[in-house]
Every structure is written in C-alpha cells, then in structure tokens.
Write a protein that holds these residues in place. Structure first.
Motif, PDB file in Angstrom:
ATOM      1  N   THR A  76       0.825  -1.162   0.105  1.00  5.63           N
ATOM      2  CA  THR A  76       0.100   0.077   0.119  1.00  5.63           C
ATOM      3  C   THR A  76       0.844   1.257  -0.058  1.00  5.63           C
ATOM      4  OG1 THR A  76      -0.182   0.047   2.481  1.00  5.63           O
ATOM      5  CG2 THR A  76      -1.838  -1.111   1.336  1.00  5.63           C
ATOM      6  N   ARG A  77       2.163   1.113   0.233  1.00  2.00           N
ATOM      7  CA  ARG A  77       2.610   2.640   0.576  1.00  2.00           C
ATOM      8  C   ARG A  77       4.409   2.436   0.237  1.00  2.00           C
ATOM      9  NH1 ARG A  77       1.345   6.976   4.158  1.00  2.00           N
ATOM     10  NH2 ARG A  77       3.203   7.938   5.206  1.00  2.00           N
ATOM     11  N   ILE A  78       4.818   3.512  -0.496  1.00  2.00           N
ATOM     12  CA  ILE A  78       6.355   3.445  -0.788  1.00  2.00           C
ATOM     13  C   ILE A  78       6.614   5.055  -0.752  1.00  2.00           C
ATOM     14  CG2 ILE A  78       8.196   3.231  -2.398  1.00  2.00           C
ATOM     15  CD1 ILE A  78       6.462   1.042  -3.857  1.00  2.00           C
ATOM     16  N   ARG A  79       7.597   5.284   0.107  1.00  8.41           N
ATOM     17  CA  ARG A  79       8.279   6.643   0.039  1.00  8.41           C
ATOM     18  C   ARG A  79       9.606   6.652  -0.175  1.00  8.41           C
ATOM     19  NH1 ARG A  79       3.293   7.315   0.240  1.00  8.41           N
ATOM     20  NH2 ARG A  79       2.206   8.536   1.578  1.00  8.41           N
ATOM     21  N   TRP A  80       9.981   7.939  -0.404  1.00  8.49           N
ATOM     22  CA  TRP A  80      11.431   8.281  -0.762  1.00  8.49           C
ATOM     23  C   TRP A  80      11.807   9.559  -0.526  1.00  8.49           C
ATOM     24  CZ3 TRP A  80       7.988   6.968  -4.819  1.00  8.49           C
ATOM     25  CH2 TRP A  80       7.330   7.839  -5.593  1.00  8.49           C
ATOM     26  N   THR A  81      13.186   9.753  -0.445  1.00  9.38           N
ATOM     27  CA  THR A  81      13.691  11.030  -0.311  1.00  9.38           C
ATOM     28  C   THR A  81      14.915  11.277  -1.076  1.00  9.38           C
ATOM     29  OG1 THR A  81      14.326  12.737   1.192  1.00  9.38           O
ATOM     30  CG2 THR A  81      15.151  10.657   1.693  1.00  9.38           C
ATOM     31  N   GLU A  82      15.415  12.316  -1.709  1.00 12.67           N
ATOM     32  CA  GLU A  82      16.372  12.561  -2.520  1.00 12.67           C
ATOM     33  C   GLU A  82      17.774  12.711  -1.744  1.00 12.67           C
ATOM     34  OE1 GLU A  82      17.810  15.086  -6.399  1.00 12.67           O
ATOM     35  OE2 GLU A  82      15.726  15.271  -5.840  1.00 12.67           O
ATOM     36  N   LEU A  83      18.488  12.127  -2.004  1.00 10.45           N
ATOM     37  CA  LEU A  83      20.157  12.261  -1.226  1.00 10.45           C
ATOM     38  C   LEU A  83      20.988  13.170  -2.069  1.00 10.45           C
ATOM     39  CD1 LEU A  83      20.775   8.608  -0.669  1.00 10.45           C
ATOM     40  CD2 LEU A  83      19.598  10.328   0.875  1.00 10.45           C
ATOM     41  N   SER A  84      20.572  13.401  -3.446  1.00 17.21           N
ATOM     42  CA  SER A  84      21.596  14.495  -3.971  1.00 17.21           C
ATOM     43  C   SER A  84      21.246  15.916  -3.828  1.00 17.21           C
ATOM     44  CB  SER A  84      21.434  14.054  -5.765  1.00 17.21           C
ATOM     45  OG  SER A  84      20.106  14.007  -6.086  1.00 17.21           O
ATOM     46  N   LYS A  85      22.098  16.564  -4.166  1.00 17.58           N
ATOM     47  CA  LYS A  85      22.049  18.127  -3.786  1.00 17.58           C
ATOM     48  C   LYS A  85      22.077  18.727  -5.291  1.00 17.58           C
ATOM     49  CE  LYS A  85      22.953  17.354   0.337  1.00 17.58           C
ATOM     50  NZ  LYS A  85      21.632  17.017   1.249  1.00 17.58           N
ATOM     51  N   ASN A  86      20.734  18.898  -5.701  1.00 18.21           N
ATOM     52  CA  ASN A  86      20.455  19.651  -6.976  1.00 18.21           C
ATOM     53  C   ASN A  86      20.051  21.118  -6.476  1.00 18.21           C
ATOM     54  OD1 ASN A  86      21.425  18.135  -9.106  1.00 18.21           O
ATOM     55  ND2 ASN A  86      20.265  16.546  -7.955  1.00 18.21           N
ATOM     56  N   MET A  87      19.609  21.925  -7.792  1.00 11.93           N
ATOM     57  CA  MET A  87      19.096  23.132  -7.433  1.00 11.93           C
ATOM     58  C   MET A  87      17.538  22.763  -6.792  1.00 11.93           C
ATOM     59  SD  MET A  87      20.242  25.523 -10.567  1.00 11.93           S
ATOM     60  CE  MET A  87      19.116  24.847 -11.813  1.00 11.93           C
ATOM     61  N   VAL A  88      16.768  21.832  -7.480  1.00 10.78           N
ATOM     62  CA  VAL A  88      15.584  21.472  -6.886  1.00 10.78           C
ATOM     63  C   VAL A  88      15.657  20.165  -6.566  1.00 10.78           C
ATOM     64  CG1 VAL A  88      13.081  21.295  -7.369  1.00 10.78           C
ATOM     65  CG2 VAL A  88      14.212  22.994  -8.131  1.00 10.78           C
ATOM     66  N   THR A  89      15.198  19.540  -5.308  1.00 10.63           N
ATOM     67  CA  THR A  89      15.066  18.360  -4.754  1.00 10.63           C
ATOM     68  C   THR A  89      13.826  17.994  -4.367  1.00 10.63           C
ATOM     69  OG1 THR A  89      15.962  19.012  -2.735  1.00 10.63           O
ATOM     70  CG2 THR A  89      17.633  18.308  -4.456  1.00 10.63           C
TER      71      THR A  89
END
Length: 148
Positions: A76-89
C-alpha cells in the motif's frame, strides 16, 4: 520556496501487481520520459534503505539524482527522499495504493519539491510544470503497468 504536486489514477490490475511494478525503480523510464537511465545501487530486493541513482533531463538540462526508500509497506505505501544536492530536490515523494472491490488499484503519486540556492528562484516553475503534467504522469503510470 517549496510545494507539492500529486496525480491520481486507477489501474486495471490487482494491488500486489501494481505495487511490485512501482517498487522496482528501474521501471521509472517506462512512464517518466525525464528519466534517461536508472540503476539500483544497493543489493537485494527493494526495501527501506534501498538507493536508486538516475540521470534525468529537465528543461534541457541533465542532472544526476539519488533517492533512498524511506518507507516500504507492501502493498500500500512507498516513500522516498532525494539524497543528491541539486537546485531543486524531492524532500519526500511516494505512492499510495488502494485496492478497489473490482480488483483494480487506485494510485496516488506525489513529490514535495524544494529549491536550494538559485533553485529557490526556479522551484516555482518546476512545480507549475509538474502540477500541469500530474494527471498525464499518472496516466503514463497506468499505461506502463497495464502494458507490463
């Protein structure tokens, strides 16, 4: 500045099948034309802590991205977060899945975008474009899952 976009769709497949497709981040190019390539950087099946690295093209510019799975609740559920450092994350993104009585699956995808440095000036444009495309994006997910 930051903000969120989301899209929703109903897929003519059982929830377990939809979850399995979406849990494999290497399927992303099948529905996201901005993803040029993607690979899982960690061993084993997708789970909390799994990292995917990708090359994406936004507004004619290529960038590299890394995402970590932060929540993984089958089916039912998947979550993620961005590790990279870009202008927009992406500070948080995810899928919510819900089985229907007819054996279909309702899917909600969302991403919360945040600008960094000069990205604070362009995140509004990125959000506007993402919100405008959200229903089509959800439709591409539907088409990809149903074709698999």
């Amino acid at each position: 500045m930051s903000g969120q976009f989301e899209g929703r769709t109903e897929i003519d497949r059982p929830i377990e099948e939809v979850f399995a497709f979406l849990a494999d981040g290497e399927n992303d190019p099948k529905f996201s034309p901005r993803v040029q390539e993607i690979a899982k950087r960690t061993d084993g099946p997708t789970a909390v802590g799994t990292v995917y690295a990708s090359t994406v093209k936004d507004a004619g510019m290529k960038s590299t991205r890394e995402f970590r799975i932060t929540e993984f609740v089958s089916p039912t559920r998947i979550r993620w977060t961005e590790l990279s450092k870009n202008m927009v994350t992406v500070t948080e993104g995810g899928y919510d899945l819900e089985a229907t009585p007819e054996g279909k699956t309702r899917v909600r995808i969302f991403n919360h975008l945040e600008g960094h440095g000069i990205g604070k000036l362009v995140v509004g444009f990125a959000l506007s474009a993402a919100r405008k495309d959200a229903d089509d994006f959800a439709g591409r997910i539907k088409a990809a899952v149903e074709a698999s």
